[in-house]
Design an enzyme around this catalytic site. Structure first.
Site, short mmCIF file in Angstrom:
data_model
loop_
_atom_site.label_atom_id
_atom_site.label_comp_id
_atom_site.label_asym_id
_atom_site.label_seq_id
_atom_site.Cartn_x
_atom_site.Cartn_y
_atom_site.Cartn_z
N ARG A 7 -13.99 3.03 -8.30
CA ARG A 7 -13.52 4.33 -7.84
C ARG A 7 -13.27 5.24 -9.05
O ARG A 7 -13.17 4.77 -10.18
CB ARG A 7 -12.22 4.18 -7.05
CG ARG A 7 -12.36 3.46 -5.73
CD ARG A 7 -10.99 3.14 -5.14
NE ARG A 7 -10.17 4.34 -4.92
CZ ARG A 7 -8.87 4.32 -4.62
NH1 ARG A 7 -8.24 3.15 -4.54
NH2 ARG A 7 -8.21 5.44 -4.42
N LYS A 79 -5.82 -5.40 -2.66
CA LYS A 79 -5.09 -4.96 -1.46
C LYS A 79 -5.89 -3.93 -0.66
O LYS A 79 -5.58 -3.67 0.50
CB LYS A 79 -3.73 -4.38 -1.83
CG LYS A 79 -3.74 -3.08 -2.58
CD LYS A 79 -2.34 -2.59 -2.87
CE LYS A 79 -2.34 -1.28 -3.63
NZ LYS A 79 -2.98 -0.17 -2.90
N ASP A 80 -6.95 -3.35 -1.27
CA ASP A 80 -7.81 -2.41 -0.54
C ASP A 80 -8.95 -3.10 0.18
O ASP A 80 -9.69 -2.46 0.94
CB ASP A 80 -8.41 -1.38 -1.51
CG ASP A 80 -7.36 -0.45 -2.10
OD1 ASP A 80 -6.30 -0.28 -1.48
OD2 ASP A 80 -7.61 0.09 -3.19
N SER A 128 2.81 3.83 3.53
CA SER A 128 2.68 2.43 3.90
C SER A 128 3.64 2.06 5.02
O SER A 128 4.86 2.23 4.90
CB SER A 128 2.96 1.55 2.67
OG SER A 128 3.27 0.23 3.04
N ARG A 130 4.39 -0.94 5.93
CA ARG A 130 5.22 -2.04 5.42
C ARG A 130 6.40 -1.50 4.63
O ARG A 130 7.57 -1.91 4.84
CB ARG A 130 4.36 -2.96 4.53
CG ARG A 130 5.15 -4.04 3.78
CD ARG A 130 4.24 -4.78 2.81
NE ARG A 130 3.66 -3.88 1.81
CZ ARG A 130 4.25 -3.57 0.65
NH1 ARG A 130 5.44 -4.07 0.35
NH2 ARG A 130 3.65 -2.77 -0.20
N ARG A 131 6.12 -0.58 3.72
CA ARG A 131 7.19 -0.03 2.89
C ARG A 131 8.20 0.73 3.73
O ARG A 131 9.42 0.68 3.47
CB ARG A 131 6.59 0.86 1.79
CG ARG A 131 5.88 0.07 0.69
CD ARG A 131 5.08 0.96 -0.23
NE ARG A 131 4.57 0.21 -1.38
CZ ARG A 131 3.62 0.65 -2.20
NH1 ARG A 131 3.07 1.85 -1.99
NH2 ARG A 131 3.20 -0.08 -3.22
N LYS A 132 7.73 1.45 4.75
CA LYS A 132 8.65 2.20 5.62
C LYS A 132 9.64 1.26 6.31
O LYS A 132 10.85 1.51 6.33
CB LYS A 132 7.86 2.99 6.66
CG LYS A 132 7.09 4.17 6.11
CD LYS A 132 6.27 4.83 7.21
CE LYS A 132 5.41 5.96 6.67
NZ LYS A 132 4.58 6.59 7.74
N ARG A 148 -0.09 10.70 -0.37
CA ARG A 148 -1.27 10.01 -0.86
C ARG A 148 -1.73 10.68 -2.15
O ARG A 148 -1.08 11.57 -2.67
CB ARG A 148 -2.37 10.01 0.21
CG ARG A 148 -2.08 9.06 1.36
CD ARG A 148 -3.31 8.85 2.21
NE ARG A 148 -4.46 8.47 1.40
CZ ARG A 148 -5.72 8.85 1.65
NH1 ARG A 148 -5.99 9.61 2.69
NH2 ARG A 148 -6.70 8.46 0.87
N GLY A 149 -2.88 10.26 -2.64
CA GLY A 149 -3.35 10.77 -3.92
C GLY A 149 -3.08 9.75 -5.01
O GLY A 149 -2.46 8.70 -4.77
N ASN A 150 -3.56 10.03 -6.22
CA ASN A 150 -3.35 9.07 -7.30
C ASN A 150 -1.89 9.05 -7.73
O ASN A 150 -1.07 9.87 -7.29
CB ASN A 150 -4.31 9.36 -8.47
CG ASN A 150 -4.10 10.73 -9.09
OD1 ASN A 150 -2.97 11.14 -9.34
ND2 ASN A 150 -5.18 11.44 -9.36
N VAL A 151 -1.57 8.10 -8.59
CA VAL A 151 -0.16 7.89 -8.98
C VAL A 151 0.43 9.14 -9.62
O VAL A 151 1.56 9.55 -9.31
CB VAL A 151 -0.04 6.69 -9.93
CG1 VAL A 151 1.37 6.57 -10.47
CG2 VAL A 151 -0.44 5.40 -9.22
N THR A 153 -0.37 12.23 -9.16
CA THR A 153 -0.15 13.23 -8.11
C THR A 153 1.12 12.93 -7.33
O THR A 153 1.92 13.83 -7.02
CB THR A 153 -1.35 13.28 -7.15
OG1 THR A 153 -2.52 13.64 -7.88
CG2 THR A 153 -1.12 14.27 -6.02
N ARG A 154 1.34 11.67 -7.04
CA ARG A 154 2.55 11.29 -6.29
C ARG A 154 3.81 11.57 -7.11
O ARG A 154 4.82 12.02 -6.57
CB ARG A 154 2.49 9.82 -5.90
CG ARG A 154 1.33 9.49 -4.97
CD ARG A 154 1.34 8.04 -4.55
NE ARG A 154 0.06 7.66 -3.95
CZ ARG A 154 -0.12 6.61 -3.17
NH1 ARG A 154 0.89 5.82 -2.90
NH2 ARG A 154 -1.31 6.34 -2.68
N CYS A 241 -4.40 -1.78 8.24
CA CYS A 241 -3.21 -0.93 8.11
C CYS A 241 -2.47 -0.79 9.44
O CYS A 241 -1.56 0.01 9.56
CB CYS A 241 -3.61 0.45 7.61
SG CYS A 241 -3.96 0.53 5.86
#
Length: 304
Positions: A7, A79-80, A128, A130-132, A148-151, A153-154, A241
């Site tokens: 990617r 994980k993807d 996520s 799971r995280r929620k 979402r977006g790359n790290v 961006t977050r 997901c």
């Protein structure tokens, strides 16, 4: 020439560099080119993954490139990877992660390292399921913001959109050199990570013996045992997901220790179980557990 497909995100490119460096350490005579590819999951950075095809949206474009010989090895964050690969392809190598934990990055307005000090209606950035559910165990009234977006961006959105905290993979921060951003590293025995979190997996064509051999140069045999067991569980339970799922597996002295976390999407029902099992019995036991959990979820969702 070995063409490594990846990617285009900054983290993915760093992971590709890690793979290239390890391959060259194992065999300095290799000629390697990194081929960045824009995946469908990277094109849509807004929609929740569950609405655009799940985590598989990050790997299908790379698999197409493998099948048409544009690349020789696809580099994935495990994980993807969905449980079903394209016909003619296989996972040939698994690299151990620097860390498997989730972590919390708090908005800079807070001088805290605990979730309990956040407001009861704290805005938490994560897409996520799971995280929620796991965050809700500590902050039941938290408001979740799809992010979402790359790290990078977050991290920017954390401040610009006045989000109270975001949940990230600690391994991702380490690889980006941003580990100091993590204010709280979550105990994986309590905040169960996603299956394969932090693990890099290499995918090859089944009939490409040479590049399978190249990929195996950097394979971790222990990580391979863990990852193949987790993938077998995922394949049987049939989850991507669609449900909150955590799976934390360790392997030592020919024994697996697995902590399974599973919940309904709304978090109303949650299941958690720790399993200790000999290597020779692990596959059959995890498959039986997957079948049992699948039955439980079906009973809770009779229309599925």
């Amino acid at each position: 020439m070995i063409k490594l497909g990846t990617r285009k995100s900054p983290l993915a490119l760093i992971q590709a560099d890690l793979v290239k460096a390890q391959l060259l350490r194992a065999n300095p005579s290799l000629d390697i080119e990194i081929v960045p590819i824009l995946t469908s999951g990277d094109r849509d950075k807004i929609s929740p993954l569950s609405e655009i095809g799940g985590k598989g949206v990050f790997i299908k474009t790379l698999e197409t490139a493998l099948l048409d010989n544009t690349i020789d090895i696809a580099i994935h964050s495990l994980k993807d990877v969905t449980s079903e690969l394209e016909k003619g392809l296989e996972l040939s190598s698994f690299l151990s992660p620097e860390a498997i934990e989730d972590c919390i990055v708090f908005n800079s307005k807070y001088k805290t390292n605990t979730l309990e000090e956040l407001p009861i209606n704290a805005k938490i950035g994560t897409g996520s399921l799971r995280r929620k559910v796991l965050i809700s165990q500590t902050i039941p009234t938290a408001q979740f913001i799809e992010i979402r977006g790359n790290v990078e961006t977050r991290l920017q959105k954390l401040e610009s959109e006045n989000i109270d905290a975001i949940v990230l993979s600690y391994c991702g921060l380490i690889r980006l050199g941003l580990q100091k951003k993590a204010n709280l590293i979550l105990d994986p025995e309590e905040f169960i990570p996603a299956p394969g979190q932090g693990v890099i997996a290499l995918e090859t064509r089944k009939n490409d013996k040479q590049n399978k051999k190249n990929a195996l140069l950097i394979n971790s045999s222990t990580q391979e045992k863990i990852s193949r067991l987790e993938l077998a569980f995922l394949s049987e339970i049939g989850l991507d997901c669609g449900y909150p799922l955590g799976l934390y597996t360790t392997f030592e002295n020919k024994k697996f220790n697995c902590i399974i976390f599973l919940a309904t999407e709304d978090g109303e029902l949650q299941y958690e179980e720790e399993i200790k099992v000999d290597e020779k019995d692990a596959h059959n036991l995890l498959i039986s557990k997957a079948i049992a959990y699948k039955s439980l979820l079906k009973n809770e969702n009779p229309n599925d």
